[in-house]
Design a protein around this motif. Structure first.
Motif, PDB file in Angstrom:
ATOM      1  N   LEU A 169      -6.731  -6.911 -25.541  1.00  0.00           N
ATOM      2  CA  LEU A 169      -7.578  -6.282 -26.541  1.00  0.00           C
ATOM      3  C   LEU A 169      -9.003  -6.788 -26.353  1.00  0.00           C
ATOM      4  CD1 LEU A 169      -8.049  -4.605 -29.122  1.00  0.00           C
ATOM      5  CD2 LEU A 169      -7.438  -6.640 -30.447  1.00  0.00           C
ATOM      6  N   ILE A 170      -9.924  -5.877 -26.109  1.00  0.00           N
ATOM      7  CA  ILE A 170     -11.331  -6.218 -25.901  1.00  0.00           C
ATOM      8  C   ILE A 170     -12.121  -5.646 -27.066  1.00  0.00           C
ATOM      9  CG2 ILE A 170     -13.211  -6.238 -24.231  1.00  0.00           C
ATOM     10  CD1 ILE A 170     -11.226  -5.270 -22.128  1.00  0.00           C
ATOM     11  N   VAL A 171     -12.872  -6.483 -27.755  1.00  0.00           N
ATOM     12  CA  VAL A 171     -13.611  -6.060 -28.950  1.00  0.00           C
ATOM     13  C   VAL A 171     -15.068  -6.453 -28.806  1.00  0.00           C
ATOM     14  CG1 VAL A 171     -11.587  -6.223 -30.433  1.00  0.00           C
ATOM     15  CG2 VAL A 171     -13.070  -8.202 -30.177  1.00  0.00           C
ATOM     16  N   ASP A 172     -15.918  -5.675 -29.454  1.00  0.00           N
ATOM     17  CA  ASP A 172     -17.343  -5.973 -29.476  1.00  0.00           C
ATOM     18  C   ASP A 172     -17.999  -5.092 -30.543  1.00  0.00           C
ATOM     19  OD1 ASP A 172     -19.669  -7.215 -28.903  1.00  0.00           O
ATOM     20  OD2 ASP A 172     -19.993  -6.304 -26.944  1.00  0.00           O
ATOM     21  N   GLY A 337      -8.813   0.861 -20.986  1.00  0.00           N
ATOM     22  CA  GLY A 337      -9.876   1.807 -20.707  1.00  0.00           C
ATOM     23  C   GLY A 337     -10.138   2.814 -21.804  1.00  0.00           C
ATOM     24  N   TYR A 338      -9.322   2.841 -22.852  1.00  0.00           N
ATOM     25  CA  TYR A 338      -9.512   3.757 -23.974  1.00  0.00           C
ATOM     26  C   TYR A 338     -10.248   3.033 -25.106  1.00  0.00           C
ATOM     27  CZ  TYR A 338      -5.947   6.355 -21.430  1.00  0.00           C
ATOM     28  OH  TYR A 338      -5.244   7.009 -20.456  1.00  0.00           O
ATOM     29  N   VAL A 339     -11.100   3.771 -25.793  1.00  0.00           N
ATOM     30  CA  VAL A 339     -11.968   3.181 -26.806  1.00  0.00           C
ATOM     31  C   VAL A 339     -11.536   3.693 -28.181  1.00  0.00           C
ATOM     32  CG1 VAL A 339     -14.361   2.736 -27.443  1.00  0.00           C
ATOM     33  CG2 VAL A 339     -13.802   3.311 -25.094  1.00  0.00           C
ATOM     34  N   LYS A 428     -18.630   0.398 -21.734  1.00  0.00           N
ATOM     35  CA  LYS A 428     -18.402   1.530 -22.634  1.00  0.00           C
ATOM     36  C   LYS A 428     -19.626   1.777 -23.512  1.00  0.00           C
ATOM     37  CE  LYS A 428     -14.208   2.471 -21.361  1.00  0.00           C
ATOM     38  NZ  LYS A 428     -13.868   3.769 -20.714  1.00  0.00           N
ATOM     39  N   PHE A 429     -20.239   0.696 -24.005  1.00  0.00           N
ATOM     40  CA  PHE A 429     -21.469   0.867 -24.776  1.00  0.00           C
ATOM     41  C   PHE A 429     -22.575   1.451 -23.900  1.00  0.00           C
ATOM     42  CE2 PHE A 429     -19.942  -2.469 -27.898  1.00  0.00           C
ATOM     43  CZ  PHE A 429     -19.834  -1.578 -28.942  1.00  0.00           C
TER      44      PHE A 429
END
Length: 502
Positions: A169-172, A337-339, A428-429
């Motif tokens: 899980l990647i968060v920002d 890879g999904y946001v 992604k940003f």
């Protein structure tokens, strides 16, 4: 009034072209239409519309499809309608049965589409599309990378938490700047003064017979005092404070005149909705600016930075070049890879407090906790570390305290690997702000701006699914070509095989 569209997906073979020919099944818009479950969310969209009153509304497929086309092409509302009118593939994507040279709707309808297709609906649609794709991947034969996460739920109960955890899980968090002028106290007060002068003119026209003398506004004098300060590149603090005080006094005088005209019989009902709304915003703006001027403060809660968009707030980010941004603050998560848009707020907040909620939402989506969470340093609070430790989740970053000399090399290597993984959400940003509309949200209302932001991440996921779909298609075509080439090569080397084939 809303009329439900006929059931069943439209086939591109049956799409009528008056000038002859037929659509290609390999077109990107035809493939993209197959990835979206239009009918599953049509009932939820139709709930907000009447079934028996009013003119027939546009279908859910047309509303959502138009917003997807606009975001994917990066065009304005007017240009989006023109592209739809000229392109038969776009008309098929919207659910039309045949090509028409006339626009299916006016450009102003896109504003209504953004109001109807709300943030929550887009989030549900985004999760349904991703979940459907992951289930299709999980149904592949064993041994594939996608099927490794499909663990039986009954077997997880007897395992320790860390044994059943899987995935990353990647968060920002980031800010999505709104399309407003860079705000200063002086420019806001000058703009507010000009609006009140216009309101005074309209109100005085209603009571011209009762009030013989028009209230004085000193608009020319106020403009002459504002321009010399506004044109300076660097203004001394004393001059800026003096100019702000002058504009505050002019604005206070105008607001008092408005109250006097209302008492004399003028009606605010004669103002249009936008001007009346601006008057309410100006009243609150004057209160905030007056308090900051008297208390010599530079901040206040719920600070207004735009009269046209009073919902926009300053977001302090601390980035080089743009320490303060003006727009909505968002928190996203990235999985395979999904946001997913996890949280959106127009006020500033500490994104580290959102981590437990994001982890629980990850479990609701995929049935298990992540094996690791990759985030920046602000997420590494003691509460988040304790929360992740209890559930067997590794939170990226260096551990608290001074590490042992023998562990420094391993810790440094792990931190570099975590940073490389976290680059995915930064990318992604970057895509959202360079390729799509996150760098400057053009929608003016808060609900429509939220829809625009959510639509960006939906289109980004659709783009990734479309790339995977096309990759599989070309891989199959290439394998067939290789098979034919090998067969021809064997026949050329062996004359008996060639005679048998003949």
């Amino acid at each position: 009034m809303y009329r439900r569209s006929p059931p069943g997906q439209l086939s591109f073979e049956n799409f009528y072209l008056p000038f002859g020919g037929k659509l290609s099944g390999e077109n990107r818009w035809v493939k993209l239409a197959q990835l979206i479950p239009w009918e599953e969310f049509e009932a939820q969209y139709a709930e907000q519309l009447s079934e028996g009153m009013g003119a027939p509304a546009k279908s859910f497929r047309m509303a959502l499809g138009a917003l997807i086309i606009k975001e994917r092409l990066g065009t304005s509302d007017i240009e989006t309608v023109e592209q739809i009118r000229e392109n038969p593939y776009l008309q098929f994507f919207l659910g039309l049965s045949q090509y028409s040279d006339k626009a299916p709707f006016d450009a102003s309808m896109l504003v209504h589409f953004r109001k109807r297709v709300k943030l929550e609906l887009i989030g549900q649609l985004n999760e349904a599309i991703v979940q459907q794709h992951r289930e299709n991947d999980a149904s592949k034969p064993e041994g594939t990378a996608e099927s490794s996460d499909s663990i039986d739920e009954d077997n997880r109960d007897d395992e320790p938490p860390s044994a059943s955890n899987a995935g990353q899980l990647i968060v920002d968090a980031s800010c999505t700047p709104a399309d407003i002028r860079y705000p200063t106290d002086l420019s806001l007060l000058n703009e507010a003064r000009e609006h009140t002068e216009r309101i005074l003119d309209l109100l005085y026209a209603q009571v011209r017979e009762q009030v013989t003398q028009k209230p004085r506004t000193y608009r020319l004098k106020a403009r002459q005092q504002y321009l010399p300060i506004a044109k300076q590149r660097r203004v001394k603090p004393k001059l800026r404070r003096k100019a702000v005080g002058q504009q505050l006094r002019y604005l206070r005088r105008n607001l008092a005149h408005i109250d006097a005209l209302i008492a004399a019989g003028a009606s605010l009902a004669q103002l249009d909705n936008q001007l009346y709304r601006k008057l309410l915003v100006i009243s609150e703006l004057f209160r905030q600016q007056q308090w900051m001027y008297q208390e010599r403060q530079r901040r206040i809660d719920e600070r207004i930075v735009s009269i046209a968009q009073p919902h926009v707030r300053p977001i302090v980010r601390g980035k080089a070049g743009t320490p303060v941004e003006f727009g909505a603050k968002i928190v996203i998560s990235c999985v395979d890879g999904y946001v997913f848009l996890e949280h959106l707020d127009w006020n500033n907040f500490n994104e580290s407090t959102q981590l437990p909620e994001q982890i629980e939402r990850f479990k609701q989506r995929f049935g298990h906790y992540p094996a690791s969470v990759h985030a920046d340093q602000i997420y590494r609070t003691r509460a988040n570390l304790q929360y992740c430790r209890e559930r067997g989740i590794r939170l990226s970053g260096k551990p608290l305290g001074r590490p042992k000399q023998s562990e420094q090399a391993d810790i440094q290597k792990q931190a570099q690997a975590d940073a490389a993984i976290r680059n995915q959400v930064e990318g992604k940003f970057g895509v959202g702000k360079r390729r799509f509309s996150l760098a400057r949200v053009m929608a003016k209302l808060a609900p429509t701006a939220e829809t625009t932001i959510a639509m960006t991440f939906l289109v980004m996921n659709l783009e990734q699914l479309l790339r995977q779909f096309l990759f599989v298609f070309f891989a199959v075509v290439l394998s067939q070509e290789v098979f034919q080439f090998n067969r021809w090569q064997r026949q050329w080397r062996d004359p008996q095989c060639a005679l048998a084939a003949a």
